[in-house]
Motif scaffolding. Structure first.
Motif, PDB file in Angstrom:
ATOM      1  N   ASP A 202      28.350 -33.663  12.706  1.00 11.39           N
ATOM      2  CA  ASP A 202      28.840 -32.371  12.323  1.00 11.39           C
ATOM      3  C   ASP A 202      29.590 -31.772  13.151  1.00 11.39           C
ATOM      4  O   ASP A 202      29.111 -31.364  14.324  1.00 11.39           O
ATOM      5  N   TRP A 203      30.812 -32.167  12.980  1.00  8.96           N
ATOM      6  CA  TRP A 203      31.853 -31.571  13.891  1.00  8.96           C
ATOM      7  C   TRP A 203      31.779 -30.111  14.039  1.00  8.96           C
ATOM      8  O   TRP A 203      32.417 -29.695  15.075  1.00  8.96           O
ATOM      9  N   ALA A 205      29.334 -28.162  14.370  1.00  6.90           N
ATOM     10  CA  ALA A 205      28.552 -27.808  15.361  1.00  6.90           C
ATOM     11  C   ALA A 205      29.048 -28.284  16.881  1.00  6.90           C
ATOM     12  O   ALA A 205      28.955 -27.613  17.844  1.00  6.90           O
ATOM     13  N   ARG A 206      29.451 -29.446  16.864  1.00  4.58           N
ATOM     14  CA  ARG A 206      30.096 -30.002  18.063  1.00  4.58           C
ATOM     15  C   ARG A 206      31.237 -29.016  18.498  1.00  4.58           C
ATOM     16  O   ARG A 206      31.391 -28.811  19.869  1.00  4.58           O
ATOM     17  N   LEU A 207      32.072 -28.515  17.769  1.00  6.44           N
ATOM     18  CA  LEU A 207      33.140 -27.470  17.954  1.00  6.44           C
ATOM     19  C   LEU A 207      32.434 -26.295  18.624  1.00  6.44           C
ATOM     20  O   LEU A 207      32.987 -25.864  19.766  1.00  6.44           O
ATOM     21  N   THR A 208      31.409 -25.770  18.107  1.00  3.96           N
ATOM     22  CA  THR A 208      30.794 -24.555  18.819  1.00  3.96           C
ATOM     23  C   THR A 208      30.195 -24.683  20.076  1.00  3.96           C
ATOM     24  O   THR A 208      30.412 -23.932  21.133  1.00  3.96           O
ATOM     25  N   ALA A 209      29.657 -25.952  20.009  1.00  2.00           N
ATOM     26  CA  ALA A 209      28.843 -26.360  21.372  1.00  2.00           C
ATOM     27  C   ALA A 209      30.102 -26.501  22.378  1.00  2.00           C
ATOM     28  O   ALA A 209      29.691 -26.103  23.775  1.00  2.00           O
ATOM     29  N   ALA A 210      31.010 -26.728  22.078  1.00  2.00           N
ATOM     30  CA  ALA A 210      32.202 -26.907  23.057  1.00  2.00           C
ATOM     31  C   ALA A 210      33.289 -25.611  23.392  1.00  2.00           C
ATOM     32  O   ALA A 210      33.945 -25.631  24.160  1.00  2.00           O
TER      33      ALA A 210
END
Length: 286
Positions: A202-203, A205-210
């Protein structure tokens, strides 16, 4: 799109080939297959790159991570005639191929290449208006680290576009052919998992986390009906041949023989089509 290694996490720099696992040499048709992918799926690429163009200023600096043979780099350069582009990959042979293509297309003055390991420390690449990663993120050993590096490369307000695929297209439509092709795809998916590739992430979600702000997400369901163009027929044959080569020690003897026979019979068939899925995520640096 670039290429894939299936030996652990040393596979960080070549996007564009999520459909095949295992090691390979450069004489196995990879560059040809990637170039054909761009030709056959040109409508998809045009739409995605048009979207990218709507998100950047008039004279953007664009970084293509895992640029491979330059499909994305050159398409972006054509669509955005005032853009300056930096193509990043660790494979010097791929980068040489990209430079030759750029020169032949009259784009060499706006396209430069940088050899770098996406899992390592990068040279100065920014500040960029757009970072583009087409089928390269799933290769990374540490996606969170790379996302942090992308964040640092982008100027405030810059965007990161990630496109991923779950495998190369399917082509066979008769029941027996579709079944053996499906078994081949399932086996390649197992190879990717064994290689530790980040498929199905889930990129968003990954983008948001970053620290990125979500700016768009879409799944493209691509279907090109027959009769296929000569380029699409060639793409089908090259892809099926490569699948058979890569799965020679993984498929049953019957399945391997069937897949090989279908690959060789491609030019004589009139019932082929192209079916593919691509996913896109966009994040903006605040």
């Amino acid at each position: 799109m670039a290429h894939e290694h299936g030996h652990g996490h040393q596979h960080a720099n070549h996007g564009h080939e999520a459909g095949h696992g295992g090691q390979h040499g450069h004489g196995d048709g990879l560059a040809q297959m990637l170039d054909l992918d761009a030709e056959v799926l040109q409508d998809y690429y045009s739409e995605v790159i048009g979207w990218a163009g709507s998100l950047v200023p008039e004279k953007p600096l664009i970084v293509d991570l895992g640029a491979g043979t330059g499909t994305g780099t050159l398409a972006l350069a054509r669509h955005l005639p005032a853009a300056t582009l930096t193509a990043v990959d660790m494979d010097e042979e791929m980068l040489a191929h990209l430079r030759e293509r750029a020169a032949a297309a009259g784009l060499g003055d706006r396209v430069s290449t940088v050899r770098a390991d996406l899992d390592g420390d990068w040279p100065a690449l920014g500040p960029a208006d757009l970072v583009w990663a087409s089928a390269s993120m799933h290769h990374l050993a540490d996606p969170a680290r790379t996302l942090a590096q992308v964040f640092g490369v982008l100027r405030p307000g810059g965007v990161f576009m990630i496109t991923e695929l779950d495998g190369f297209p399917r082509f066979l439509t008769d029941p027996a052919g579709a079944a053996v092709e499906e078994r081949a795809h399932a086996e390649m998916a197992r190879m990717r998992l064994e290689g530790g590739l980040h498929m199905g992430e889930d990129w968003g979600a990954r983008l948001t986390a970053a620290g990125f702000t979500p700016a768009g997400e879409r799944r493209f369901e691509i279907e090109i009906p027959g009769p296929l163009s000569p380029q699409a027929v060639e793409y089908a044959q090259v892809t099926l041949r490569r699948s058979a080569q890569r799965l020679a020690d993984r498929l049953s003897a019957d399945d391997l023989a069937q897949l090989t026979a279908y690959a060789e019979a491609v030019p004589d068939r009139d019932d082929l089509n192209v079916r593919a899925t691509r996913d896109l995520w966009i994040g903006r640096r605040p």
